[in-house]
Design an enzyme around this catalytic site. Structure first.
Site, short mmCIF file in Angstrom:
data_model
loop_
_atom_site.label_atom_id
_atom_site.label_comp_id
_atom_site.label_asym_id
_atom_site.label_seq_id
_atom_site.Cartn_x
_atom_site.Cartn_y
_atom_site.Cartn_z
CD GLU A 105 -2.97 -0.98 0.10
OE1 GLU A 105 -3.09 0.11 -0.51
OE2 GLU A 105 -3.64 -1.98 -0.19
CB CYS A 161 -1.58 7.08 2.26
SG CYS A 161 -2.80 6.24 3.25
P1 NAP Z 1 8.88 4.38 4.11
O1 NAP Z 1 10.07 5.23 4.23
O2 NAP Z 1 8.65 3.65 2.84
O3 NAP Z 1 8.95 3.37 5.33
C1 NAP Z 1 7.92 2.44 5.59
C2 NAP Z 1 8.50 1.28 6.35
O4 NAP Z 1 9.42 0.58 5.54
C3 NAP Z 1 9.25 1.66 7.62
O5 NAP Z 1 9.03 0.70 8.60
C4 NAP Z 1 10.69 1.63 7.15
O6 NAP Z 1 11.62 1.41 8.19
C5 NAP Z 1 10.66 0.44 6.22
N1 NAP Z 1 11.73 0.41 5.23
C6 NAP Z 1 12.56 1.40 4.85
N2 NAP Z 1 13.42 0.96 3.90
C7 NAP Z 1 13.12 -0.33 3.68
C8 NAP Z 1 13.64 -1.34 2.82
N3 NAP Z 1 14.63 -1.08 1.96
N4 NAP Z 1 13.08 -2.58 2.85
C9 NAP Z 1 12.08 -2.85 3.68
N5 NAP Z 1 11.55 -1.93 4.53
C10 NAP Z 1 12.05 -0.70 4.53
O7 NAP Z 1 7.55 5.22 4.36
P2 NAP Z 1 7.25 6.23 5.56
O8 NAP Z 1 8.07 7.46 5.32
O9 NAP Z 1 7.36 5.55 6.87
O10 NAP Z 1 5.70 6.51 5.33
C11 NAP Z 1 5.23 7.44 4.43
C12 NAP Z 1 4.76 6.80 3.14
O11 NAP Z 1 3.80 5.79 3.42
C13 NAP Z 1 4.07 7.74 2.21
O12 NAP Z 1 4.52 7.56 0.90
C14 NAP Z 1 2.59 7.35 2.30
O13 NAP Z 1 1.81 7.64 1.20
C15 NAP Z 1 2.67 5.91 2.54
N6 NAP Z 1 1.45 5.43 3.18
C16 NAP Z 1 0.56 4.70 2.45
C17 NAP Z 1 -0.62 4.23 3.01
C18 NAP Z 1 -1.57 3.41 2.22
O14 NAP Z 1 -2.33 2.67 2.81
N7 NAP Z 1 -1.59 3.48 0.91
C19 NAP Z 1 -0.89 4.52 4.35
C20 NAP Z 1 0.01 5.28 5.07
C21 NAP Z 1 1.20 5.72 4.47
P3 NAP Z 1 12.39 2.65 8.90
O15 NAP Z 1 11.36 3.47 9.55
O16 NAP Z 1 13.29 1.95 9.84
O17 NAP Z 1 13.10 3.36 7.79
#
Ligand code: NAP
Ligand code: MG
Length: 485
Positions: free
Chosen positions: A251, A285
């Site tokens: 997502e 999001c």
């Molecule tokens: P993110 O940077 O992609 O991180 C999400 C999760 O992935 C965190 O737990 C992060 O860990 C982990 N992660 C980072 N690098 C990774 C890798 N290479 N492999 C596996 N996991 C990894 O996103 P965010 O900044 O936390 O959240 C914001 C984003 O989420 C936005 O783009 C938003 O649109 C999206 N979002 C989407 C929805 C939906 O349902 N569509 C809902 C909410 C948010 P760390 O924190 O340790 O880096």
């Protein structure tokens, strides 16, 4: 040992990182306020968590489903009893206002109740057979071990809406929260164990996403991954999964439009666009990041909107009367401020906000002004890319058709709103807009737990929806049985 160093939980045991490393969990409204520290686990530690999940899986799968459900319902009750404590933790940890936090914690409670009750409703199909003396039916079986990786912006609701259906279906879990928000994630796991969840069924690991993720996706012992986060990391996960037979649900982001027609109740449209764009500091999001307004009402709408947004009180979410908290971290703040500069350079007109807030109330945290651009055209980056902050782009359309075209002219397709009093136009929008969630006269944000959620286009990958009964399809495989007698 550091005071307030929390553990990870692997096989029911408290675990710290083998080399003693940890990271700080800080309040983005007041960076001197350190809530906790959490272990910086290494990849090997996560491998142990996956093994623990694997070892616990068969027994959990053979636990009667209503009993699994009872544990989820009890966990919901424990979290509800702790509503105010969890609300304050969430506000301190992520920055959202107390009202926003309370809503999110309550949603997590509802999610656990909903899937808990599914303990009596998890079922396959029974149907007629073309052959004589044959019972033809399907049954659901768990997948096995699920990796769950979640973002910081809904750090209790999102892990809940992944873990609860995973567990009711008989899977075991390795859960990694975002590094900005481990404490509220820990609290869910603590509630589940207090509710009677056996050791190893949920394993809680913290540390760098890139290094833990490599194991959580790369391990042969993992059967499925459910991830919510950014498009970039989502793409990385797809690459890591490669051609393996791993069930994947991603997502990702959004660039959600609110379309305002000339027959709309403009007062209501303004309130809902404000809520969608600036609620949760724009870090949802499903946030409204584009308001697409018909020419004939654009000036009036914009004037009313600016008046309303000027009155938004920005500050520490713990304080009375605050309507918008900080953004979650320095990196995110700088990204938002960069996008605002890009918007100005691209020729959009900055009509409100645009900067970081300073001054005594704001100097301790990452506060960005609510920001509005007008004269935004569809090719601009601020009309196309997810900013994930309190920035709204206003675009004009000359007709309803053009408005729908603009709404769809993006790579994402998560949620979309329309403001109108016309039923035919509402239905036309519902049919033509490319989004997984459509709202009429409502904000693009805000979801109920018992119906499916997910996006079109680049917003989702994996096709099987989250939440509602749809989530059960992701967390189970279906066996078809031909029973002759
Ligand atoms: P993110 O940077 O992609 O991180 C999400 C999760 O992935 C965190 O737990 C992060 O860990 C982990 N992660 C980072 N690098 C990774 C890798 N290479 N492999 C596996 N996991 C990894 O996103 P965010 O900044 O936390 O959240 C914001 C984003 O989420 C936005 O783009 C938003 O649109 C999206 N979002 C989407 C929805 C939906 O349902 N569509 C809902 C909410 C948010 P760390 O924190 O340790 O880096
Ligand atoms: Mg934090």
């Amino acid at each position: 040992m550091v005071k307030d160093l929390y553990p990870c939980i692997i096989g029911g045991e408290k675990v710290f990182s083998s080399d003693g490393r940890s990271f700080k969990d800080i309040n983005p409204a007041n960076t001197g306020d350190v809530l906790a520290e959490f272990p910086m686990l290494a990849r090997e530690d996560v491998a142990r968590a996956i093994t623990a999940a694997r070892e616990a899986q068969a027994k959990w799968a053979s636990t009667p489903v209503p009993e699994r459900g009872r544990i989820l319902v009890r966990a919901a009750q424990i979290m509800e009893n702790e509503l105010e404590e969890l609300t304050r933790i969430l506000t301190r940890e992520e920055g959202k206002t107390l009202t926003e936090s309370r809503t999110e914690v309550s949603r997590a409670v509802s999610i656990f109740r909903f899937y808990g009750v599914m303990g009596y409703r998890l079922r396959g199909e029974f149907t007629v057979s073309a052959e004589p003396n044959t019972h033809l039916f399907t049954m659901r079986e768990p997948l096995g071990v699920i990796s769950i990786i979640t973002p910081w912006n809904f750090p209790i609701a999102i892990p809940s809406w992944k873990m609860a259906p995973a567990l009711i279906c008989g899977n075991t879990v390795v859960f990694k929260p975002a590094s900005y928000t481990p404490l509220i994630g820990y609290k869910i796991v603590e509630a589940l164990h207090a509710a009677g969840l056996p050791p190893g069924v949920v394993n809680f690991v913290t540390g760098s996403g890139a290094s833990l993720g490599a194991e959580m996706i790369g391990s042969r012992e993992v059967d499925a991954i459910s991830f919510t986060g950014s498009l970039e990391v989502g793409e990385e996960i797809k690459r890591m999964a490669g051609t393996r037979n791993l069930r994947i649900q991603l997502e990702l982001g959004g660039k959600n439009p609110a379309v305002v027609l000339d027959d709309a109740d403009l007062g209501r449209a303004v309130e809902m666009v404000v809520r969608g764009a600036f609620g949760l500091t724009g870090q949802a999001c499903t946030a409204t990041s584009r308001a697409i307004v018909l020419d004939s009402v654009a000036d009036e709408f914009t004037g009313k909107l600016v008046e309303r947004v000027k009155r938004i009180k920005v500050g520490n979410g713990l304080a009375e009367g605050v309507e918008m908290g900080p953004v979650v971290g320095e990196k995110e703040m700088n990204k938002i401020l960069d996008y605002i500069r890009v918007g100005v350079e691209e020729g959009a007109k900055l009509i409100l906000g645009g900067g970081r807030l300073s001054g005594p109330e704001h100097s301790t945290g990452y506060f960005v002004e609510p920001t509005i651009f007008t004269d935004v055209t569809p090719d601009m980056r601020i009309a196309q890319e997810e900013i994930f902050g309190p920035v709204l782009a206003i675009m004009r359309a000359t007709s309803f058709d053009e408005a729908i075209e603009l709404a769809n002219k993006i790579e994402y397709g998560l949620s979309a709103s329309l403001f109108t009093r016309s039923l035919p136009r509402a239905f036309e929008f519902i049919n033509r807009v490319q989004a997984g969630v459509v709202k009429i006269n409502k904000p693009t944000t805000g979801l109920e737990p018992h119906v499916p959620f997910g996006g079109y286009k680049k917003s989702s990958y994996g096709m099987i929806r989250e939440q509602g009964e749809a989530a059960l399809d992701f967390y189970t495989k279906i066996k078809t049985v031909y029973l002759g007698y």
